[in-house]
Motif scaffolding. Structure first.
Motif, PDB file in Angstrom:
ATOM      1  N   ARG A   1      -8.843   1.035  -0.291  1.00 52.82           N
ATOM      2  CA  ARG A   1      -8.385   0.920  -1.688  1.00 52.82           C
ATOM      3  C   ARG A   1      -9.108  -0.206  -2.425  1.00 52.82           C
ATOM      4  O   ARG A   1      -9.239  -0.184  -3.642  1.00 52.82           O
ATOM      5  N   ILE A   2      -9.576  -1.191  -1.650  1.00 57.44           N
ATOM      6  CA  ILE A   2     -10.322  -2.303  -2.237  1.00 57.44           C
ATOM      7  C   ILE A   2     -11.660  -1.796  -2.783  1.00 57.44           C
ATOM      8  O   ILE A   2     -12.054  -2.092  -3.915  1.00 57.44           O
ATOM      9  N   THR A   3     -12.344  -1.003  -1.953  1.00 58.05           N
ATOM     10  CA  THR A   3     -13.651  -0.476  -2.330  1.00 58.05           C
ATOM     11  C   THR A   3     -13.576   0.341  -3.619  1.00 58.05           C
ATOM     12  O   THR A   3     -14.469   0.263  -4.465  1.00 58.05           O
TER      13      THR A   3
ATOM     14  N   PRO B   1       0.819  -1.219   0.000  1.00 56.55           N
ATOM     15  CA  PRO B   1       0.000   0.000   0.000  1.00 56.55           C
ATOM     16  C   PRO B   1       0.851   1.266   0.000  1.00 56.55           C
ATOM     17  O   PRO B   1       1.933   1.310   0.580  1.00 56.55           O
ATOM     18  N   THR B   2       0.335   2.295  -0.673  1.00 49.69           N
ATOM     19  CA  THR B   2       1.009   3.592  -0.680  1.00 49.69           C
ATOM     20  C   THR B   2       0.775   4.288   0.662  1.00 49.69           C
ATOM     21  O   THR B   2      -0.030   3.842   1.487  1.00 49.69           O
ATOM     22  N   GLU B   3       1.454   5.396   0.840  1.00 48.86           N
ATOM     23  CA  GLU B   3       1.278   6.157   2.082  1.00 48.86           C
ATOM     24  C   GLU B   3      -0.181   6.589   2.239  1.00 48.86           C
ATOM     25  O   GLU B   3      -0.767   6.479   3.317  1.00 48.86           O
ATOM     26  N   GLU B   4      -0.786   7.048   1.126  1.00 47.56           N
ATOM     27  CA  GLU B   4      -2.184   7.475   1.178  1.00 47.56           C
ATOM     28  C   GLU B   4      -3.086   6.297   1.553  1.00 47.56           C
ATOM     29  O   GLU B   4      -4.001   6.433   2.363  1.00 47.56           O
ATOM     30  N   GLU B   5      -2.819   5.152   0.963  1.00 43.46           N
ATOM     31  CA  GLU B   5      -3.649   3.979   1.250  1.00 43.46           C
ATOM     32  C   GLU B   5      -3.495   3.526   2.696  1.00 43.46           C
ATOM     33  O   GLU B   5      -4.456   3.102   3.342  1.00 43.46           O
ATOM     34  N   ARG B   6      -2.269   3.633   3.214  1.00 42.49           N
ATOM     35  CA  ARG B   6      -2.037   3.201   4.604  1.00 42.49           C
ATOM     36  C   ARG B   6      -2.741   4.117   5.602  1.00 42.49           C
ATOM     37  O   ARG B   6      -3.005   3.719   6.736  1.00 42.49           O
ATOM     38  N   ALA B   7      -3.027   5.349   5.174  1.00 40.91           N
ATOM     39  CA  ALA B   7      -3.684   6.293   6.080  1.00 40.91           C
ATOM     40  C   ALA B   7      -5.178   5.989   6.222  1.00 40.91           C
ATOM     41  O   ALA B   7      -5.855   6.562   7.073  1.00 40.91           O
TER      42      ALA B   7
ATOM     43  N   PHE C   1      -9.106  -9.150  -9.006  1.00 42.72           N
ATOM     44  CA  PHE C   1      -8.100  -8.663  -8.052  1.00 42.72           C
ATOM     45  C   PHE C   1      -6.912  -9.618  -8.071  1.00 42.72           C
ATOM     46  O   PHE C   1      -7.044 -10.797  -7.731  1.00 42.72           O
ATOM     47  N   ASP C   2      -5.749  -9.117  -8.455  1.00 42.85           N
ATOM     48  CA  ASP C   2      -4.499  -9.863  -8.360  1.00 42.85           C
ATOM     49  C   ASP C   2      -3.888  -9.451  -7.019  1.00 42.85           C
ATOM     50  O   ASP C   2      -3.302  -8.387  -6.910  1.00 42.85           O
ATOM     51  N   ARG C   3      -4.041 -10.291  -6.006  1.00 40.11           N
ATOM     52  CA  ARG C   3      -3.896  -9.964  -4.585  1.00 40.11           C
ATOM     53  C   ARG C   3      -5.102  -9.088  -4.186  1.00 40.11           C
ATOM     54  O   ARG C   3      -5.824  -8.600  -5.049  1.00 40.11           O
ATOM     55  N   SER C   4      -5.265  -8.863  -2.895  1.00 34.84           N
ATOM     56  CA  SER C   4      -6.516  -8.246  -2.445  1.00 34.84           C
ATOM     57  C   SER C   4      -6.404  -7.819  -0.989  1.00 34.84           C
ATOM     58  O   SER C   4      -5.303  -7.755  -0.434  1.00 34.84           O
ATOM     59  N   HIS C   5      -7.566  -7.583  -0.375  1.00 36.48           N
ATOM     60  CA  HIS C   5      -7.621  -7.282   1.055  1.00 36.48           C
ATOM     61  C   HIS C   5      -7.084  -8.427   1.907  1.00 36.48           C
ATOM     62  O   HIS C   5      -6.783  -8.223   3.076  1.00 36.48           O
ATOM     63  N   TYR C   6      -6.962  -9.610   1.334  1.00 40.75           N
ATOM     64  CA  TYR C   6      -6.428 -10.728   2.116  1.00 40.75           C
ATOM     65  C   TYR C   6      -4.941 -10.556   2.434  1.00 40.75           C
ATOM     66  O   TYR C   6      -4.448 -11.134   3.403  1.00 40.75           O
ATOM     67  N   GLU C   7      -4.238  -9.757   1.638  1.00 41.48           N
ATOM     68  CA  GLU C   7      -2.835  -9.501   1.975  1.00 41.48           C
ATOM     69  C   GLU C   7      -2.700  -8.947   3.398  1.00 41.48           C
ATOM     70  O   GLU C   7      -1.701  -9.175   4.065  1.00 41.48           O
TER      71      GLU C   7
END
Lengths: 296, 296
Positions: free
Chosen positions: B124-126, B112-118, B138-144
């Motif tokens: 980001r999934i939504t 995740p980017t800095e923005e996504e981590r915030a 989804f190639d990888r997903s919220h399961y990561e």
């Protein structure tokens, strides 16, 4: 070597055959929509020739993407414009379908939303651009703002006039930053559009593609042709020329656009990056592992 | 009718064969990664059988998209998870490549980017969810966030624990709103991963896919397998079960995922919409036009 060989012309390219001349008036009625410049002679040969382009296209796409992982910023943007039924959607299905979908960024532009209308007409375009290594596909584009925008008078005339230069400046900034723009006008005849619209009415599986509003747009055919002529004339630039693809024959359209993309990607000549790690050391580490950490 | 016919079992489905049981412990070591449940017997037959699925898949996809133009909100989301080299990218290329690219919305999730981590890990999934009528991938997903998140302790343990329920609630809200979720765990063996990583080191055209960090991740194989077992156990729900696809054989993986998608799309049974306009009147209007407004 005899002198004449030095000046031997390059083999004819689809780019040269279909490029709209830069800085010259455009008269669409002088282009036959059922022509097949440089193309295979019939449908059977055309379909076979296009199928042969699939592997080279996918191979070049992978190289372009691979190169981007090592800092190559280049990318390609295919812009598709044309009247209703000219085959924009069919091109995405049959030509873009030859690529690995993970490297394609496709955007179909409809009538702008309220949010989009509140911005410059290039705002939504900018947000949909391909990333480095990707192939972007626009099904309609910023050109709608000088096509339906002009014909339907969706903006004041001076505003429409300004947009041609804005488009040229915008596209120049894209090519300067590594975007190869391939602008394709799908040229169909008035009769072919009638035939394709009637086919949609004859087939219940195609009703969803039909909109009675298409008949009203069709009534404005001459105005649209003129708007296209102006757009092609003013926005076919050395940095981003327009290509006119005769599109009455679907098999020719698919072959021509596949060939245009192949020529552009070949000219980019993207390269697989070299390893930025110690290959031998990585191999040793992998081979030195316990045979199976999952055992026991 | 004799009673036994009433209770005749349905023909075996790939969904039933590969579904991870809901509410039961998962032991990955009990699943052979080179198995081919319900599948063709060898590569030649597997490739041929997958090719035969292309037309039905593309046909159902078109119906799904067509239905959305008349207000059908349904869509499908394929979630691909698996260790490095398990074939997530290959699945997109070979399985999603069978569809019309214009109806596919593909997103590969990286760190995740800095923005996504915030934001919440689901933010980001939504934003990447498919629209009505589309097939999302989804190639990888919220399961990561419960896999590498758990193994690498990227969040406090209580936070990781909370995420399983958050994921189940999130996925339930999606299925309630018309999203069919197909979650696929690509199950490969430790030995197969070694072989595939070594192949990348042997081929200069594959260097770009190799990252020395993959060797460090591989050293954590048992911890990742455990994290997958927990995720599959806690998040295989009636609304959105997990499917475990043995993925040591690429041809089986492609056949199995194509078949899973076909079964789900067939169950959705999307329909071409009826005409919401007067077909005869439109036909009359088209045929009553002047033969060619462009003439003269």
């Amino acid at each position: 070597m005899p002198k004449k060989d030095k000046h031997k012309p390059s083999p004819p390219s689809v780019r040269d055959a279909l490029r709209v001349p830069v800085g010259a008036p455009v008269d669409l009625s002088s282009y036959a929509a059922d022509a097949t410049p440089l193309g295979p002679r019939d449908k059977e040969r055309g379909v076979a020739a296009t199928a042969l382009l699939a592997d080279p296209l996918a191979g070049l796409q992978e190289r372009l993407y691979a190169a981007s992982t090592a800092g190559d910023h280049r990318r390609l943007l295919l812009v598709l414009q044309g009247m209703d039924t000219s085959g924009k959607g069919g091109t995405v299905k049959h030509v873009i379908g030859l690529f690995n979908p993970s490297g394609c960024r496709i955007r179909a532009f409809k009538a702008p939303t309220e949010e989009e209308r509140a911005h410059s007409f290039l705002w939504r375009i900018t947000k949909a651009l391909p990333e480095a290594g990707e192939i972007g596909i626009f099904d309609r584009s910023h050109y709608e703002d000088v096509l339906i925008g002009r014909v339907r008078e969706l903006a004041p005339p001076q505003e429409i006039e300004r947009r041609y230069d804005q488009i040229n400046n915008f596209e120049r900034s894209l090519t300067d930053s590594g975007v190869t723009i391939v602008k394709v006008f799908l040229h169909i005849s008035y009769e072919k559009q009638q035939q394709r619209l009637l086919e949609r009415l004859d087939n219940p599986e195609k009703y969803w593609k039909f909109n009675p509003g298409d008949i009203e747009e069709r009534a404005l055919w001459p105005a649209y042709q003129e708007a296209y002529e102006i757009a092609l004339e003013r926005c076919s630039t050395p940095a981003a020329p327009w290509y006119l693809v005769p599109a009455d024959r679907k098999w020719y359209r698919n072959w021509a656009i596949s060939s245009l993309l192949l020529e552009h990607l070949t000219a980019l000549d993207p390269q697989y990056p070299k390893a930025d790690f110690d290959i031998e050391e990585c191999r040793r580490r992998l081979l030195a592992e316990a045979p199976d950490v999952t055992a026991g």
